[in-house]
Scaffold this motif. Structure first.
Motif, PDB file in Angstrom:
ATOM      1  N   LYS A  51       0.868  -1.139  -0.050  1.00  0.00           N
ATOM      2  CA  LYS A  51      -0.126  -0.051  -0.054  1.00  0.00           C
ATOM      3  C   LYS A  51       0.895   1.341  -0.018  1.00  0.00           C
ATOM      4  O   LYS A  51       0.639   2.411  -0.614  1.00  0.00           O
ATOM      5  CB  LYS A  51      -0.930   0.151   1.245  1.00  0.00           C
ATOM      6  CG  LYS A  51      -1.861   1.046   1.278  1.00  0.00           C
ATOM      7  CD  LYS A  51      -3.059   0.871   2.166  1.00  0.00           C
ATOM      8  CE  LYS A  51      -2.626   1.043   3.585  1.00  0.00           C
ATOM      9  NZ  LYS A  51      -3.737   1.150   4.579  1.00  0.00           N
ATOM     10  N   GLU A  52       1.985   1.352   0.801  1.00  0.00           N
ATOM     11  CA  GLU A  52       2.853   2.451   0.912  1.00  0.00           C
ATOM     12  C   GLU A  52       3.379   2.703  -0.357  1.00  0.00           C
ATOM     13  O   GLU A  52       3.639   3.951  -0.829  1.00  0.00           O
ATOM     14  CB  GLU A  52       3.732   2.344   2.051  1.00  0.00           C
ATOM     15  CG  GLU A  52       4.534   3.611   2.379  1.00  0.00           C
ATOM     16  CD  GLU A  52       5.534   3.570   3.426  1.00  0.00           C
ATOM     17  OE1 GLU A  52       6.488   4.198   3.455  1.00  0.00           O
ATOM     18  OE2 GLU A  52       5.180   2.767   4.348  1.00  0.00           O
ATOM     19  N   HIS A  53       3.981   1.720  -1.118  1.00  0.00           N
ATOM     20  CA  HIS A  53       4.580   1.958  -2.318  1.00  0.00           C
ATOM     21  C   HIS A  53       3.461   2.338  -3.323  1.00  0.00           C
ATOM     22  O   HIS A  53       3.999   3.299  -4.136  1.00  0.00           O
ATOM     23  CB  HIS A  53       5.186   0.491  -2.846  1.00  0.00           C
ATOM     24  CG  HIS A  53       5.793   0.595  -4.042  1.00  0.00           C
ATOM     25  ND1 HIS A  53       5.667  -0.543  -5.035  1.00  0.00           N
ATOM     26  CD2 HIS A  53       6.962   1.356  -4.794  1.00  0.00           C
ATOM     27  CE1 HIS A  53       6.483  -0.149  -6.152  1.00  0.00           C
ATOM     28  NE2 HIS A  53       7.058   0.569  -6.034  1.00  0.00           N
ATOM     29  N   LEU A  54       2.333   1.702  -3.456  1.00  0.00           N
ATOM     30  CA  LEU A  54       1.559   2.258  -4.466  1.00  0.00           C
ATOM     31  C   LEU A  54       1.115   3.843  -4.099  1.00  0.00           C
ATOM     32  O   LEU A  54       1.008   4.471  -5.051  1.00  0.00           O
ATOM     33  CB  LEU A  54       0.203   1.445  -4.097  1.00  0.00           C
ATOM     34  CG  LEU A  54      -1.101   1.771  -4.929  1.00  0.00           C
ATOM     35  CD1 LEU A  54      -0.945   1.794  -6.618  1.00  0.00           C
ATOM     36  CD2 LEU A  54      -2.201   0.694  -4.581  1.00  0.00           C
ATOM     37  N   PHE A  55       0.728   3.962  -2.810  1.00  0.00           N
ATOM     38  CA  PHE A  55       0.452   5.454  -2.604  1.00  0.00           C
ATOM     39  C   PHE A  55       1.762   6.304  -2.954  1.00  0.00           C
ATOM     40  O   PHE A  55       1.384   7.408  -3.708  1.00  0.00           O
ATOM     41  CB  PHE A  55       0.130   5.595  -1.007  1.00  0.00           C
ATOM     42  CG  PHE A  55       0.161   6.980  -0.690  1.00  0.00           C
ATOM     43  CD1 PHE A  55      -1.401   7.224  -0.768  1.00  0.00           C
ATOM     44  CD2 PHE A  55       0.717   7.675  -0.024  1.00  0.00           C
ATOM     45  CE1 PHE A  55      -1.664   8.506  -0.286  1.00  0.00           C
ATOM     46  CE2 PHE A  55       0.480   8.940   0.390  1.00  0.00           C
ATOM     47  CZ  PHE A  55      -0.961   9.686   0.220  1.00  0.00           C
ATOM     48  N   ASN A  56       2.972   5.994  -2.588  1.00  0.00           N
ATOM     49  CA  ASN A  56       3.990   6.787  -3.049  1.00  0.00           C
ATOM     50  C   ASN A  56       4.265   6.795  -4.438  1.00  0.00           C
ATOM     51  O   ASN A  56       4.610   8.109  -5.063  1.00  0.00           O
ATOM     52  CB  ASN A  56       5.287   6.311  -2.518  1.00  0.00           C
ATOM     53  CG  ASN A  56       5.643   6.464  -1.089  1.00  0.00           C
ATOM     54  OD1 ASN A  56       5.023   7.452  -0.440  1.00  0.00           O
ATOM     55  ND2 ASN A  56       6.210   5.631  -0.398  1.00  0.00           N
ATOM     56  N   CYS A  57       4.173   5.963  -5.346  1.00  0.00           N
ATOM     57  CA  CYS A  57       4.158   6.113  -6.875  1.00  0.00           C
ATOM     58  C   CYS A  57       2.769   7.003  -7.372  1.00  0.00           C
ATOM     59  O   CYS A  57       3.044   7.667  -8.441  1.00  0.00           O
ATOM     60  CB  CYS A  57       3.595   4.667  -7.470  1.00  0.00           C
ATOM     61  SG  CYS A  57       5.149   3.501  -7.292  1.00  0.00           S
ATOM     62  N   ILE A  58       1.801   7.136  -6.633  1.00  0.00           N
ATOM     63  CA  ILE A  58       0.665   7.978  -6.948  1.00  0.00           C
ATOM     64  C   ILE A  58       1.051   9.506  -6.578  1.00  0.00           C
ATOM     65  O   ILE A  58       1.019  10.357  -7.454  1.00  0.00           O
ATOM     66  CB  ILE A  58      -0.492   7.704  -6.379  1.00  0.00           C
ATOM     67  CG1 ILE A  58      -1.116   6.371  -7.027  1.00  0.00           C
ATOM     68  CG2 ILE A  58      -1.676   8.729  -6.435  1.00  0.00           C
ATOM     69  CD1 ILE A  58      -2.305   5.605  -6.375  1.00  0.00           C
ATOM     70  N   MET A  59       1.564   9.773  -5.580  1.00  0.00           N
ATOM     71  CA  MET A  59       1.975  10.926  -5.159  1.00  0.00           C
ATOM     72  C   MET A  59       3.161  11.501  -5.726  1.00  0.00           C
ATOM     73  O   MET A  59       3.269  12.781  -5.349  1.00  0.00           O
ATOM     74  CB  MET A  59       2.019  10.925  -3.536  1.00  0.00           C
ATOM     75  CG  MET A  59       0.562  10.768  -2.698  1.00  0.00           C
ATOM     76  SD  MET A  59      -0.908  11.840  -3.352  1.00  0.00           S
ATOM     77  CE  MET A  59      -0.099  13.244  -2.648  1.00  0.00           C
ATOM     78  N   GLU A  60       4.362  10.882  -5.923  1.00  0.00           N
ATOM     79  CA  GLU A  60       5.472  11.421  -6.370  1.00  0.00           C
ATOM     80  C   GLU A  60       5.382  12.427  -7.449  1.00  0.00           C
ATOM     81  O   GLU A  60       5.786  13.525  -7.225  1.00  0.00           O
ATOM     82  CB  GLU A  60       6.473  10.172  -6.827  1.00  0.00           C
ATOM     83  CG  GLU A  60       7.785  10.563  -6.943  1.00  0.00           C
ATOM     84  CD  GLU A  60       8.700   9.617  -7.460  1.00  0.00           C
ATOM     85  OE1 GLU A  60       9.867   9.956  -7.680  1.00  0.00           O
ATOM     86  OE2 GLU A  60       8.386   8.385  -7.132  1.00  0.00           O
ATOM     87  N   PRO A  61       4.534  12.237  -8.690  1.00  0.00           N
ATOM     88  CA  PRO A  61       4.474  13.067  -9.609  1.00  0.00           C
ATOM     89  C   PRO A  61       3.791  14.518  -9.177  1.00  0.00           C
ATOM     90  O   PRO A  61       4.137  15.574  -9.419  1.00  0.00           O
ATOM     91  CB  PRO A  61       3.657  12.341 -10.685  1.00  0.00           C
ATOM     92  CG  PRO A  61       3.776  10.997 -10.406  1.00  0.00           C
ATOM     93  CD  PRO A  61       3.950  10.778  -8.944  1.00  0.00           C
ATOM     94  N   VAL A  62       2.794  14.154  -8.366  1.00  0.00           N
ATOM     95  CA  VAL A  62       2.233  15.277  -7.632  1.00  0.00           C
ATOM     96  C   VAL A  62       3.240  15.957  -6.867  1.00  0.00           C
ATOM     97  O   VAL A  62       3.168  17.281  -7.014  1.00  0.00           O
ATOM     98  CB  VAL A  62       1.212  14.983  -6.751  1.00  0.00           C
ATOM     99  CG1 VAL A  62       0.309  16.246  -6.042  1.00  0.00           C
ATOM    100  CG2 VAL A  62      -0.098  14.247  -7.540  1.00  0.00           C
ATOM    101  N   SER A  63       3.819  15.489  -5.671  1.00  0.00           N
ATOM    102  CA  SER A  63       4.861  16.200  -5.155  1.00  0.00           C
ATOM    103  C   SER A  63       5.774  17.035  -5.995  1.00  0.00           C
ATOM    104  O   SER A  63       6.076  18.160  -5.701  1.00  0.00           O
ATOM    105  CB  SER A  63       5.393  15.340  -4.161  1.00  0.00           C
ATOM    106  OG  SER A  63       6.572  15.856  -3.558  1.00  0.00           O
ATOM    107  N   GLU A  64       6.412  16.289  -7.154  1.00  0.00           N
ATOM    108  CA  GLU A  64       7.372  16.984  -7.767  1.00  0.00           C
ATOM    109  C   GLU A  64       6.829  18.201  -8.457  1.00  0.00           C
ATOM    110  O   GLU A  64       7.336  19.405  -8.658  1.00  0.00           O
ATOM    111  CB  GLU A  64       7.769  15.747  -9.045  1.00  0.00           C
ATOM    112  CG  GLU A  64       8.844  14.725  -8.335  1.00  0.00           C
ATOM    113  CD  GLU A  64       9.292  13.773  -9.267  1.00  0.00           C
ATOM    114  OE1 GLU A  64       8.931  13.872 -10.576  1.00  0.00           O
ATOM    115  OE2 GLU A  64       9.828  12.995  -9.049  1.00  0.00           O
ATOM    116  N   ARG A  65       5.699  17.975  -8.856  1.00  0.00           N
ATOM    117  CA  ARG A  65       4.969  19.356  -9.732  1.00  0.00           C
ATOM    118  C   ARG A  65       4.367  20.443  -8.684  1.00  0.00           C
ATOM    119  O   ARG A  65       4.906  21.466  -8.759  1.00  0.00           O
ATOM    120  CB  ARG A  65       3.540  18.837 -10.288  1.00  0.00           C
ATOM    121  CG  ARG A  65       2.766  19.965 -10.987  1.00  0.00           C
ATOM    122  CD  ARG A  65       3.277  20.298 -12.411  1.00  0.00           C
ATOM    123  NE  ARG A  65       2.711  21.133 -13.170  1.00  0.00           N
ATOM    124  CZ  ARG A  65       3.262  22.191 -13.427  1.00  0.00           C
ATOM    125  NH1 ARG A  65       4.606  22.472 -13.652  1.00  0.00           N
ATOM    126  NH2 ARG A  65       2.341  23.073 -14.199  1.00  0.00           N
TER     127      ARG A  65
END
Length: 87
Positions: A51-65
């Motif tokens: 779950k954490e890996h999945l969440f991070n994969c979703i949030m990483e592009p948002v955080s970078e932007r």
């Protein structure tokens, strides 16, 4: 050997977005995400470690932007600190 399919990965991400939005991270269920993506729970783990890996994969592009937007107007020596504080 089976290969990972983009359409399945995208289905998992879509189902996860809905699950995280509806229940938040803590109450989100990998089992529900897999069910709503139309795959077996074990198959989900072929694409994401948990779950954490999945969440991070979703949030990483948002955080970078978000970070990019914050710092695109920030220049050394300028007085943008009040703007950053507002963000």
């Amino acid at each position: 050997m089976q290969y990972l399919k983009d359409e399945i990965k995208n289905s998992i991400i879509s189902a996860a977005l809905n699950e995280f939005e509806e229940k938040g991270f803590s109450d989100a269920s990998i089992r529900n995400i897999a069910k709503n993506a139309g795959i077996a729970t074990g198959n989900l783990y072929r694409y994401f470690n948990g779950k954490e890996h999945l969440f991070n994969c979703i949030m990483e592009p948002v955080s970078e932007r978000f970070t990019s937007l914050i710092f695109s107007d920030f220049k050394a020596g300028s007085n943008n600190l009040p703007v950053l504080a507002d963000v």
